[in-house]
Scaffold this motif. Structure first.
Motif, mmCIF file in Angstrom:
data_model
loop_
_atom_site.group_PDB
_atom_site.id
_atom_site.type_symbol
_atom_site.label_atom_id
_atom_site.label_comp_id
_atom_site.label_asym_id
_atom_site.label_seq_id
_atom_site.Cartn_x
_atom_site.Cartn_y
_atom_site.Cartn_z
ATOM 1 N N HIS A 107 -34.672 -2.498 43.309
ATOM 2 C CA HIS A 107 -36.029 -1.967 43.227
ATOM 3 C C HIS A 107 -36.076 -0.564 43.841
ATOM 4 O O HIS A 107 -36.677 0.354 43.286
ATOM 5 N N TYR B 126 -25.165 3.246 38.782
ATOM 6 C CA TYR B 126 -25.751 2.870 37.499
ATOM 7 C C TYR B 126 -25.185 3.643 36.326
ATOM 8 O O TYR B 126 -25.514 3.358 35.193
ATOM 9 N N LEU C 107 -34.443 1.947 41.488
ATOM 10 C CA LEU C 107 -35.289 2.156 40.318
ATOM 11 C C LEU C 107 -36.419 3.138 40.642
ATOM 12 O O LEU C 107 -36.682 4.072 39.882
ATOM 13 N N THR D 130 -28.836 1.958 26.647
ATOM 14 C CA THR D 130 -28.687 1.261 27.919
ATOM 15 C C THR D 130 -29.244 2.136 29.040
ATOM 16 O O THR D 130 -29.496 3.329 28.838
ATOM 17 N N ILE D 131 -29.406 1.552 30.212
ATOM 18 C CA ILE D 131 -29.864 2.334 31.361
ATOM 19 C C ILE D 131 -28.888 3.477 31.628
ATOM 20 O O ILE D 131 -29.298 4.604 31.895
ATOM 21 N N GLN E 19 -35.613 0.984 31.540
ATOM 22 C CA GLN E 19 -35.156 -0.338 31.118
ATOM 23 C C GLN E 19 -35.204 -0.523 29.597
ATOM 24 O O GLN E 19 -34.858 -1.587 29.097
ATOM 25 N N ASP F 58 -26.804 -5.152 38.483
ATOM 26 C CA ASP F 58 -28.227 -5.222 38.773
ATOM 27 C C ASP F 58 -28.696 -3.893 39.328
ATOM 28 O O ASP F 58 -27.929 -3.189 39.962
ATOM 29 N N ALA G 222 -40.304 2.983 34.962
ATOM 30 C CA ALA G 222 -39.296 1.919 34.980
ATOM 31 C C ALA G 222 -39.142 1.342 33.576
ATOM 32 O O ALA G 222 -38.033 0.996 33.156
ATOM 33 N N ASP G 223 -40.246 1.241 32.854
ATOM 34 C CA ASP G 223 -40.183 0.734 31.486
ATOM 35 C C ASP G 223 -39.275 1.597 30.617
ATOM 36 O O ASP G 223 -38.496 1.090 29.815
#
Length: 68
Positions: A47, A37, A50, A4-5, A65, A44, A61-62
């Motif tokens: 942006h 987070y 992130l 997970t993040i 995520q 959520d 970011a990939d």
């Protein structure tokens, strides 16, 4: 099973030899992004947050995520 993040963020802290508090001291606005987070019930990711996390840890970011 993919991480997970939250798990990725915790791993990045360990890899960089940081605690959340140490990381937050480098950039005060980062504190709210990181702490929100790391909890299990976040809904959520903004942006803005992130981008802050990507730049701070030098990842994409990939990656955060779980897409790479």
């Amino acid at each position: 099973m993919a991480l997970t993040i939250q798990e990725r963020l915790k791993n990045l802290c360990v890899e960089h030899g940081l605690t959340a508090e140490t990381a937050c001291r480098t950039d005060p606005p980062f504190k709210s992004a990181l702490s929100s987070y790391e909890v299990d019930d976040f809904m959520d990711i903004s942006h803005y947050a992130l981008i802050k996390l990507e730049k701070f840890y030098g990842v994409t970011a990939d990656y955060l995520q779980g897409l790479t």
